[in-house]
Scaffold this motif. Structure first.
Motif: not given
Lengths: 382, 304
Positions: B48-56
């Motif tokens: 699924y999307l979106p995925v929370f990416d802490p790096a972004g």
């Protein structure tokens, strides 16, 4: 207050058929006989108490009257009609339960109206009867409350009103005051007596509290081991018990074993080891053997300092025994002394404190003379 | 009135335990499910999307939030396949709970009237099926209900039917399985409330002229309402989401929501739609709980 005086006017009532006749009733639970060939007649309008130690069968008898227990043999007649096979909901008898058994989901009004609705009375009459009962037990303004919202005393009154609402021929009360504290209990005893006389109903109360039974009842039946030991007025029960067991069960008493020595002119002389010779009135009930006991109530034992025994001049054969005060309990209205007789017996004497500033009290270890009249002393089978 | 001083500090800390439990094992996972239900399916890992990416950083987080949508819920509303699935689940649960109440009440009532020393034995007999795995018990029903199963053999042997009947893959088989499996959950709370009713109340009713039937309707039944409520909830809620029993015993014509959810999740590999189904199911199940809670609170307030 004497019971004869209280009940004298009703003794001449024309009803010769007892309201309730219990006839040789037997009830067994497994191998245990709870009620053993018990017979009892109760007159209409009577306040009767069943008194006895726990496990004596008094509650079982009451439950048989209500219809909750079946009889193994015998019969129960109400107004001359055998009701022993009538189920509880068809008996003209109501019961006030020990823990009141109020319906927790119903209001005070609905609890009281429960029995009236089952009798299919018209609504207006139910409302009137409920209002009457609520007023009778002074619960005005509480009609909509649930049992949980009431105090112990209020619940007790709801239970009473509910049991009285159907105007039963006979009201059974199973330890109705056991859950109340002392002060409230005394008030409620007086209240129950007032209600019983006001309504002219027949009450049978089960209690283990002899003071309660004596205070309220016209007659008391003392039960032990499934049998009625004695049925009598409170005064008879106390002053003329028909057995040693009754004498010991009802009130405090001094009992000394002995042997009949002589019977002369309405007097029995008993030789006892622990108290010497005791002279008593000839008992109403014939003694079966010479092995007897003498019984004397503590308040009938009087004390003196010994120089001269008062009353000795006009009371022939007064019993006089010397001893030492061994214990003193001050109880307000009276003082109880324990006297160790020189012959060995420990005698209890209670002395009414009729003077506020007592200067004449006895001290421990003081030598005294205990004395009592032969008529105040009973001779019973051992 | 404030009840704060009633408990000591350690006692109050201990009272936090259930809240922590709820937070860790219910609210947090539910948060994940809710988030997935607002995502859209992709062929990827995770699917699924979106995925929370802490790096972004904050910008990526904002973009991810913006990408969330209610599309899956719109889909559930537009395709009446889902609505029918929910409806069937609720109907099956209602019918089952009614049967369970009708079967369980007399059993619980009988248990409560047994002599005191036999009651624990009866209780154990009610619980004893739990000693065997739930799945095995449901499979056993397949054995009993299948074409050449015990039931048909007995019926034929007794000449009650001339030819074996079709039991398996019918709603009847499913209801048998559900009632069998959930009966203890209905009996135990009912028994607990019935056993607590003071026998003196029944005697009081009889004493006041109530026949046995009247006493039952006016005293026993109203006093057992809390047990009825608890038993019904304890059965209704899990039956709505039941998957195994309808899957093994019922026909495949109209799936219950548990089966639909499984289909979306495993067959279609559409986690977001499956999550949306789960979220709606939870909201649906909260309704009877809230009603029960309100009734209970009113009872308690009435008691004060």
């Amino acid at each position: 207050m004497t019971n004869e005086a209280r009940h004298g006017s009703e003794a001449a009532a024309p009803a010769d058929l007892p309201l309730l006749q219990v006839d040789a009733v037997v009830k067994r639970f497994g191998g245990f006989t709870a009620v053993n060939r018990l017979s009892l007649d109760i007159k209409a309008g009577e306040f009767f108490a069943l008194l006895g130690p726990s496990g004596c069968g008094k509650t079982t008898l009451l439950r048989m009257l209500a219809g909750f227990e079946t009889l193994d043999s015998g019969g129960i007649l109400l107004d001359g009609r055998d009701i022993s096979n009538v189920p509880p909901h068809r008996r003209p008898v109501n019961m006030m339960f020990q823990n009141y058994a109020l319906f927790p989901h119903l209001s005070v009004r609905d609890n009281i109206a429960f029995g009236l609705r089952r009798a299919s009375l018209p609504r207006a009459e139910i409302d009137a009867r409920v209002a009457e009962m609520v007023a009778l037990v002074s619960l005005e303004g509480m009609e909509k409350r649930k049992p949980e919202q009431l105090s112990g005393g209020q619940r007790q009154r709801v239970a009473l009103a509910r049991a009285l609402a159907r105007r039963p021929r006979l009201l059974l009360l199973d330890e109705p005051l056991a859950a109340l504290d002392k002060k409230l209990r005394e008030n409620t005893q007086a209240e129950l007596m007032r209600l019983q006389r006001q309504l002219g109903m027949t009450f049978i109360i089960v209690t283990h509290d002899q003071e309660e039974a004596m205070m309220m009842a016209d007659r008391i039946g003392v039960m032990n081991a499934g049998r009625l030991q004695q049925v009598a007025t409170p005064r008879q029960l106390y002053e003329a018990p028909n057995s040693r067991w009754i004498a010991e069960f009802v009130g405090g008493i001094n009992i000394i074993d002995g042997e009949v020595e002589s019977r002369v002119a309405g007097r029995v002389t008993v030789a006892t080891q622990a108290a010497g010779q005791v002279t008593a009135a000839v008992p109403l009930q014939a003694l079966t053997t010479d092995q007897v006991c003498v019984a004397i109530r503590p308040e009938k034992v009087r004390l003196s300092r010994g120089e001269a025994t008062p009353d000795a001049g006009h009371a022939d054969g007064i019993n006089r025994m010397e001893g030492v005060i061994a214990g003193i309990s001050y109880l307000g209205g009276q003082t109880r002394y324990q006297i160790r007789l020189d012959r060995g017996a420990l005698l209890h004497a209670s002395v009414a404190n009729t003077v506020r500033l007592e200067t004449n009290a006895y001290d421990t270890a003081q030598r005294v003379v205990a004395y009592f009249a032969p008529d105040d002393c009973m001779v019973l089978d051992r | 009135m404030s009840g704060r001083r009633l408990f000591s500090v350690p006692a109050r800390r201990a009272a936090l335990a259930p809240f922590l439990w709820m937070l860790l094992f219910f609210l947090l996972p539910f948060g994940f499910v809710l988030k997935i239900s607002l995502s859209h399916a992709v062929i990827a890992q995770p699917p699924y999307l979106p995925v929370f990416d802490p790096a972004g950083g904050v910008a990526a987080f904002k973009a991810a939030i913006a990408a969330l949508s209610l599309d899956n819920f719109r889909l559930l509303a537009s395709d009446h396949f889902y609505a029918l699935s929910y409806l069937r689940s609720v109907v099956v649960a209602l019918v089952s709970t009614s049967i369970l109440l009708a079967v369980g009440y007399p059993i619980a009532y009988g248990m409560s009237r047994l002599p005191a020393r036999s009651q624990p034995v009866a209780m154990i007999l009610v619980i004893v099926p739990f000693w065997t795995s739930f799945l095995i018990r449901v499979y056993a029903w397949i054995n009993i209900l299948q074409h050449d199963g015990i039931l048909n053999k007995v019926l034929v042997a007794l000449h009650l039917v001339s030819a074996p009947l079709v039991w398996l893959s019918t709603d009847a088989a499913m209801y048998v399985g559900i009632v069998y499996s959930y009966l203890p959950f209905m009996i135990l709370p009912l028994y607990a409330t019935l056993a607590k009713i003071d026998p003196a109340l029944l005697e009081a009713s009889a004493d006041l002229g109530g026949s046995r039937l009247t006493t039952f309707w006016l005293v026993t039944a109203p006093l057992s309402l809390p047990g009825i409520g608890a038993g019904a909830l304890l059965c209704f809620i899990p039956i709505v989401g039941e998957f195994v029993i309808p899957d093994l015993l019922a026909g495949s014509a109209s799936p219950m929501i548990g089966q639909t959810l499984w289909l979306e999740f495993f067959t279609n590999r559409d986690w977001p739609v499956a999550s949306a189904l789960a979220v709606v199911l939870l909201v649906l199940l909260l309704a009877p709980l809230l009603v029960y809670e309100r009734v209970q609170r009113r009872r308690l307030e009435g008691a004060q």
